[in-house]
Design a protein around this motif. Structure first.
Motif, PDB file in Angstrom:
ATOM      1  N   VAL A 120      52.973  25.333  65.853  1.00 43.84           N
ATOM      2  CA  VAL A 120      52.495  26.713  65.930  1.00 43.84           C
ATOM      3  C   VAL A 120      53.523  27.699  65.373  1.00 43.84           C
ATOM      4  CG1 VAL A 120      50.905  26.239  67.816  1.00 43.84           C
ATOM      5  CG2 VAL A 120      53.250  26.920  68.357  1.00 43.84           C
ATOM      6  N   TYR A 121      54.809  27.370  65.478  1.00 36.44           N
ATOM      7  CA  TYR A 121      55.857  28.257  64.962  1.00 36.44           C
ATOM      8  C   TYR A 121      55.786  28.357  63.441  1.00 36.44           C
ATOM      9  CZ  TYR A 121      60.592  29.867  63.747  1.00 36.44           C
ATOM     10  OH  TYR A 121      61.667  30.543  63.214  1.00 36.44           O
ATOM     11  N   SER A 122      55.638  27.234  62.765  1.00 37.95           N
ATOM     12  CA  SER A 122      55.672  27.205  61.304  1.00 37.95           C
ATOM     13  C   SER A 122      54.643  28.134  60.656  1.00 37.95           C
ATOM     14  CB  SER A 122      55.489  25.771  60.798  1.00 37.95           C
ATOM     15  OG  SER A 122      55.421  25.731  59.386  1.00 37.95           O
ATOM     16  N   PRO A 123      53.352  28.071  61.024  1.00 39.14           N
ATOM     17  CA  PRO A 123      52.394  28.975  60.382  1.00 39.14           C
ATOM     18  C   PRO A 123      52.573  30.443  60.769  1.00 39.14           C
ATOM     19  CG  PRO A 123      51.315  27.704  62.092  1.00 39.14           C
ATOM     20  CD  PRO A 123      52.678  27.106  61.906  1.00 39.14           C
ATOM     21  N   MET A 124      53.015  30.705  62.004  1.00 33.64           N
ATOM     22  CA  MET A 124      53.265  32.095  62.384  1.00 33.64           C
ATOM     23  C   MET A 124      54.365  32.685  61.506  1.00 33.64           C
ATOM     24  SD  MET A 124      52.766  32.483  66.517  1.00 33.64           S
ATOM     25  CE  MET A 124      53.741  31.095  67.081  1.00 33.64           C
ATOM     26  N   LYS A 125      55.408  31.901  61.294  1.00 32.93           N
ATOM     27  CA  LYS A 125      56.528  32.346  60.465  1.00 32.93           C
ATOM     28  C   LYS A 125      56.101  32.490  58.999  1.00 32.93           C
ATOM     29  CE  LYS A 125      61.138  32.958  60.480  1.00 32.93           C
ATOM     30  NZ  LYS A 125      61.857  33.871  61.378  1.00 32.93           N
ATOM     31  N   TYR A 126      55.452  31.485  58.467  1.00 30.41           N
ATOM     32  CA  TYR A 126      55.085  31.461  57.053  1.00 30.41           C
ATOM     33  C   TYR A 126      54.121  32.585  56.699  1.00 30.41           C
ATOM     34  CZ  TYR A 126      53.325  29.825  52.564  1.00 30.41           C
ATOM     35  OH  TYR A 126      52.958  29.752  51.241  1.00 30.41           O
ATOM     36  N   HIS A 127      53.156  32.865  57.581  1.00 31.77           N
ATOM     37  CA  HIS A 127      52.123  33.861  57.273  1.00 31.77           C
ATOM     38  C   HIS A 127      52.464  35.259  57.788  1.00 31.77           C
ATOM     39  CE1 HIS A 127      49.303  31.013  55.521  1.00 31.77           C
ATOM     40  NE2 HIS A 127      49.573  30.187  56.511  1.00 31.77           N
ATOM     41  N   GLY A 128      53.712  35.476  58.178  1.00 30.36           N
ATOM     42  CA  GLY A 128      54.133  36.810  58.571  1.00 30.36           C
ATOM     43  C   GLY A 128      53.566  37.288  59.883  1.00 30.36           C
ATOM     44  N   ASP A 158      54.961  36.891  62.781  1.00 25.08           N
ATOM     45  CA  ASP A 158      56.085  36.771  63.713  1.00 25.08           C
ATOM     46  C   ASP A 158      56.797  38.092  63.960  1.00 25.08           C
ATOM     47  OD1 ASP A 158      56.980  36.944  61.091  1.00 25.08           O
ATOM     48  OD2 ASP A 158      58.703  35.638  61.410  1.00 25.08           O
ATOM     49  N   LYS A 159      56.073  39.206  63.781  1.00 25.85           N
ATOM     50  CA  LYS A 159      56.711  40.528  63.872  1.00 25.85           C
ATOM     51  C   LYS A 159      56.066  41.384  64.957  1.00 25.85           C
ATOM     52  CE  LYS A 159      57.530  40.356  58.872  1.00 25.85           C
ATOM     53  NZ  LYS A 159      56.980  38.983  58.769  1.00 25.85           N
ATOM     54  N   PRO A 160      56.853  42.255  65.600  1.00 30.36           N
ATOM     55  CA  PRO A 160      56.275  43.203  66.554  1.00 30.36           C
ATOM     56  C   PRO A 160      55.175  44.028  65.895  1.00 30.36           C
ATOM     57  CG  PRO A 160      58.660  43.198  66.720  1.00 30.36           C
ATOM     58  CD  PRO A 160      58.325  42.369  65.513  1.00 30.36           C
ATOM     59  N   GLY A 161      54.109  44.282  66.651  1.00 29.71           N
ATOM     60  CA  GLY A 161      52.983  45.045  66.125  1.00 29.71           C
ATOM     61  C   GLY A 161      51.860  44.180  65.610  1.00 29.71           C
ATOM     62  N   ILE A 162      52.147  42.928  65.324  1.00 28.49           N
ATOM     63  CA  ILE A 162      51.117  41.987  64.879  1.00 28.49           C
ATOM     64  C   ILE A 162      50.280  41.559  66.083  1.00 28.49           C
ATOM     65  CG2 ILE A 162      50.743  39.649  63.975  1.00 28.49           C
ATOM     66  CD1 ILE A 162      51.491  41.545  61.797  1.00 28.49           C
ATOM     67  N   HIS A 163      48.977  41.396  65.864  1.00 33.33           N
ATOM     68  CA  HIS A 163      48.076  40.923  66.919  1.00 33.33           C
ATOM     69  C   HIS A 163      47.602  39.514  66.566  1.00 33.33           C
ATOM     70  CE1 HIS A 163      44.189  41.707  69.489  1.00 33.33           C
ATOM     71  NE2 HIS A 163      44.924  40.717  69.963  1.00 33.33           N
ATOM     72  N   ILE A 164      47.936  38.549  67.421  1.00 39.07           N
ATOM     73  CA  ILE A 164      47.604  37.146  67.195  1.00 39.07           C
ATOM     74  C   ILE A 164      46.601  36.673  68.240  1.00 39.07           C
ATOM     75  CG2 ILE A 164      48.502  34.766  67.181  1.00 39.07           C
ATOM     76  CD1 ILE A 164      51.153  35.823  66.263  1.00 39.07           C
ATOM     77  N   GLY A 165      45.591  35.944  67.780  1.00 40.45           N
ATOM     78  CA  GLY A 165      44.693  35.245  68.685  1.00 40.45           C
ATOM     79  C   GLY A 165      45.106  33.783  68.768  1.00 40.45           C
ATOM     80  N   VAL A 166      45.034  33.209  69.955  1.00 40.30           N
ATOM     81  CA  VAL A 166      45.327  31.788  70.147  1.00 40.30           C
ATOM     82  C   VAL A 166      44.084  31.138  70.742  1.00 40.30           C
ATOM     83  CG1 VAL A 166      46.736  30.083  71.358  1.00 40.30           C
ATOM     84  CG2 VAL A 166      47.798  32.179  70.489  1.00 40.30           C
ATOM     85  N   VAL A 167      43.478  30.234  69.978  1.00 37.26           N
ATOM     86  CA  VAL A 167      42.263  29.559  70.428  1.00 37.26           C
ATOM     87  C   VAL A 167      42.644  28.273  71.146  1.00 37.26           C
ATOM     88  CG1 VAL A 167      40.018  28.649  69.761  1.00 37.26           C
ATOM     89  CG2 VAL A 167      41.074  30.468  68.406  1.00 37.26           C
ATOM     90  N   GLY A 168      42.291  28.187  72.405  1.00 38.10           N
ATOM     91  CA  GLY A 168      42.588  26.993  73.190  1.00 38.10           C
ATOM     92  C   GLY A 168      43.914  27.104  73.914  1.00 38.10           C
ATOM     93  N   LEU A 169      43.887  26.956  75.227  1.00 36.29           N
ATOM     94  CA  LEU A 169      45.119  27.045  76.013  1.00 36.29           C
ATOM     95  C   LEU A 169      45.466  25.652  76.528  1.00 36.29           C
ATOM     96  CD1 LEU A 169      47.078  29.301  76.816  1.00 36.29           C
ATOM     97  CD2 LEU A 169      45.932  29.409  79.025  1.00 36.29           C
ATOM     98  N   GLY A 170      45.875  24.809  75.580  1.00 34.80           N
ATOM     99  CA  GLY A 170      46.281  23.454  75.923  1.00 34.80           C
ATOM    100  C   GLY A 170      47.720  23.223  75.525  1.00 34.80           C
ATOM    101  N   GLY A 171      48.025  21.990  75.087  1.00 35.04           N
ATOM    102  CA  GLY A 171      49.392  21.636  74.733  1.00 35.04           C
ATOM    103  C   GLY A 171      49.970  22.504  73.635  1.00 35.04           C
ATOM    104  N   LEU A 172      49.183  22.760  72.591  1.00 34.52           N
ATOM    105  CA  LEU A 172      49.636  23.632  71.514  1.00 34.52           C
ATOM    106  C   LEU A 172      49.516  25.104  71.900  1.00 34.52           C
ATOM    107  CD1 LEU A 172      47.963  21.952  68.384  1.00 34.52           C
ATOM    108  CD2 LEU A 172      50.362  21.845  69.022  1.00 34.52           C
ATOM    109  N   GLY A 173      48.379  25.460  72.476  1.00 34.61           N
ATOM    110  CA  GLY A 173      48.094  26.864  72.736  1.00 34.61           C
ATOM    111  C   GLY A 173      49.061  27.530  73.681  1.00 34.61           C
ATOM    112  N   HIS A 174      49.451  26.850  74.760  1.00 32.46           N
ATOM    113  CA  HIS A 174      50.337  27.517  75.721  1.00 32.46           C
ATOM    114  C   HIS A 174      51.717  27.743  75.122  1.00 32.46           C
ATOM    115  CE1 HIS A 174      52.382  23.709  76.688  1.00 32.46           C
ATOM    116  NE2 HIS A 174      53.192  24.378  77.497  1.00 32.46           N
TER     117      HIS A 174
END
Length: 357
Positions: free
Chosen positions: A167-175, A177-193
């Protein structure tokens, strides 16, 4: 190639598509000049382990010793190893080698190398099949070892070597990872949490998207998400249309993508990190009219995995785990298939995995 010297090892292996694990003895190579050997203390159980065990993707080689969320303590290093020494806390994730010379390797994205060698179930240079972390010890090339900071507990850090970097890699690559960005996380499992924890550490606004209201308190009160959205509630989904810069989709089950695409802003990105074993239907019109993108991402390179671990250490981020004994692994696999875990099983390898007579 000359004869490869080997050391005896033991672990748990899957012998066929039943997916059942049983005790297994095998050999690991002697420590080469650039190798690090370490005693395995803990190993996380990833959904990929389940998919590979049951050959859901069609390329499993049996017998298979799974496990690519591996942490332990160095016991021996090769003569030319410079980064590690005996006693260091280390980890190994999804890969144990790559070609080092292609475009992806030189871009620190070894995880996309056409010749990347998986930690388990892949052919190594000496012709042997790699065996993962459901085992007593590991041998790995120095350049594919992750250093674990002293303040991180090894058991709850193990899942970060896959779930964290995924999950870190795509957040970083696609920008994202900055304050003010709104991210949705689908699924609250091993990856999601883990995605929620890392995204909050980056200063972003986080909305968890789930099919029911069951995990709302967990997501907001304990994990720190800002908002919780029930995807089966039309009114909630309508109110959230066009509000998110990016969405990390961690779900491996079949699910519709159109409702998620509607949540994205202009030029928003839907990033797929879950791996459903059947194709999903992709509606094209929302992409065209919103200049939106659907992209995939697979784990992370060694450099960004180390960055993620260091960020986790800085913010005291670990996975939420259920520590299990080696003789509970088959039950854990059954429970994982039913999503009955909060949120990652971790095997207490050093204390509970015993060699067979």
């Amino acid at each position: 190639m000359g004869e490869v010297l080997k050391k005896e090892a033991y672990g748990l292996a899957v012998k066929d598509e039943s997916g059942v694990l049983s005790p297994f003895r095998f050999s690991r190579r002697e420590t080469g000049e650039k190798d690090v050997r370490f005693k395995v203390l803990f190993c996380g159980i990833c959904h990929t382990d389940l998919s590979m065990a049951k050959n859901e993707w069609g390329f499993t080689t049996y017998p298979l010793v799974p496990g690519h969320e591996i942490v332990g303590v160095v016991t021996e290093v090769g003569a030319k190893v410079t980064k590690f020494k005996a006693g260091d806390k280390v980890g190994v994730g999804y890969m144990v080698s790559s070609c080092r010379s292609c475009e992806t390797c030189t871009d620190d994205q070894e995880n996309y190398c056409p010749n990347m060698i998986l930690t388990s179930g892949a052919k190594y240079y000496d012709g042997t099949i790699t065996n993962g972390g459901y085992s007593d010890h590991m041998v790995c090339e120095e350049d594919y070892i992750i250093r674990i900071p002293e303040n991180l507990p090894l058991d709850a850090t193990a899942p970060l070597l896959c779930a964290g970097t995924t999950v870190y890699s795509p957040m970083k690559y696609h920008g994202l990872d900055k304050p003010g960005i709104h991210i949705g996380v689908v699924g609250l499992g091993g990856l999601g949490h883990v995605a929620v924890k890392l995204a909050k550490a980056m200063g972003t606004k986080v909305t968890v998207i789930s099919t029911s209201d069951r995990k709302r308190d967990e997501a907001i009160s304990r994990l720190g998400a800002d908002l919780f959205l029930v995807s089966r509630d039309p009114e909630q989904m309508k109110d959230a249309v066009g509000t998110m810069d990016g969405i990390i989709d961690t779900v491996s089950a079949m699910h519709p993508l159109l409702p998620l695409l509607d949540l994205l802003k202009y030029k928003g990105k839907l990033i797929m990190v879950g791996a459903p074993y059947k194709p999903l239907e992709l509606p094209v019109l929302p992409l065209i009219f919103g200049k939106k993108m659907v992209v995939g991402s697979m784990v992370g390179g060694i450099k960004e995995t180390q960055e993620m671990i260091d960020l986790a250490a800085k913010h005291n981020i670990t996975a939420d785990i259920e520590l299990i004994s080696a003789d509970y692994v088959n039950t854990a696999m059954d429970r994982l298939e039913k999503a009955d875990v909060r949120y990652r099983f971790v095997i207490d390898v050093a204390n509970t995995l015993k060699p067979t007579p």
